[in-house]
Design an enzyme around this catalytic site. Sequence first.
Site, PDB file in Angstrom:
ATOM      1  CG  ASN A  13     -41.156   9.674   3.893  1.00  0.00           C
ATOM      2  OD1 ASN A  13     -41.905   9.366   4.826  1.00  0.00           O
ATOM      3  ND2 ASN A  13     -40.412   8.784   3.259  1.00  0.00           N
ATOM      4  CG  HIS A 100     -39.652   5.382   0.743  1.00  0.00           C
ATOM      5  ND1 HIS A 100     -38.589   4.792   1.399  1.00  0.00           N
ATOM      6  CD2 HIS A 100     -39.368   6.705   0.673  1.00  0.00           C
ATOM      7  CE1 HIS A 100     -37.714   5.728   1.714  1.00  0.00           C
ATOM      8  NE2 HIS A 100     -38.153   6.899   1.289  1.00  0.00           N
ATOM      9  CD  GLU A 102     -36.649   4.468   4.484  1.00  0.00           C
ATOM     10  OE1 GLU A 102     -37.708   4.848   4.997  1.00  0.00           O
ATOM     11  OE2 GLU A 102     -35.661   5.224   4.316  1.00  0.00           O
ATOM     12  CD  GLU A 170     -36.922   9.361  -1.787  1.00  0.00           C
ATOM     13  OE1 GLU A 170     -36.813  10.413  -1.154  1.00  0.00           O
ATOM     14  OE2 GLU A 170     -37.405   8.319  -1.303  1.00  0.00           O
ATOM     15  N   GLY A 176     -30.644   9.355   3.852  1.00  0.00           N
ATOM     16  CA  GLY A 176     -30.211   9.374   5.245  1.00  0.00           C
ATOM     17  C   GLY A 176     -28.712   9.269   5.447  1.00  0.00           C
TER      18      GLY A 176
END
Length: 255
Positions: A13, A100, A102, A170, A176
């Site tokens: 991604n 996702h 985000e 996730e 990150g």
Amino acid sequence: MSVEPPRPLVAGNWKMNGLKAQTAVLTEILAGYVPALRSRVDLAICPPATLVGRFTEMAAGSAIGIGGQDCHAKAAGAFTGDLSAEMLADMGATYVLVGHSERRQYHGETDSEVAAKALAAHRAGLVAIVCIGETKDEREAGKTLDVVRTQLAGSVPDGSTSQNLIVAYEPVWAIGTGLTPTASDVEEVHAVIRASLGALVGAEEQGRVRILYGGSVKPSNAAELMAVPNVNGALVGGASLVAADFLGIANAYHA
Ligand code: 13P
């Protein structure tokens, strides 16, 4: 449920990263996807929408799938700035990420919106990679399994099968950050996802749906994470921007 584990998928991604110059990364990944690797693991890259068309052309005939990072629930209409699943399919994409964290965090996407997007993906013939995962606060409050069960049940639409659905777990706090859950924590969550899939896709398909782990996957931790039961591949952010790292992760299946 003693079916053979599904064929693994390592998907990159790229998020909002990648200009025309970064097409060289895909060239390197294509070159590194040698038959010995190809025989063991599927690969996919989800670049920004601006590169999807170019990447599908570059990857044509290579068995590397290209995907979008989001889609609108509708096929077309007055939705300025949005992209439909049909548009991604028209560009040659075969996957699309939906839900996702985000998107959930910065665009307020809810489970039912994510399910509508996954349904749109199916309508357009794309494989929906449905992303779920708990925040740090939720994990610390002991709510991880409840959050994952609720997100999964709310985000997977009717009509899902092992051919059109992939689940990506996730943990938000692992994305990150360089932090990852322990192998036993991953095993626990993936087992719950596997168990919950029965009610969503039926007993026959339950064992065939791929469940990816995502969040700070690197070449150095890939072998351990990919060996966890019910982990059928990885969804890779930062490391997918560097061909050697992405291929290094995929090589966890090549050992
Ligand atoms: P990182 O691999 O950079 O932690 O990102 C994970 C991710 O969000 C993939 O969708």
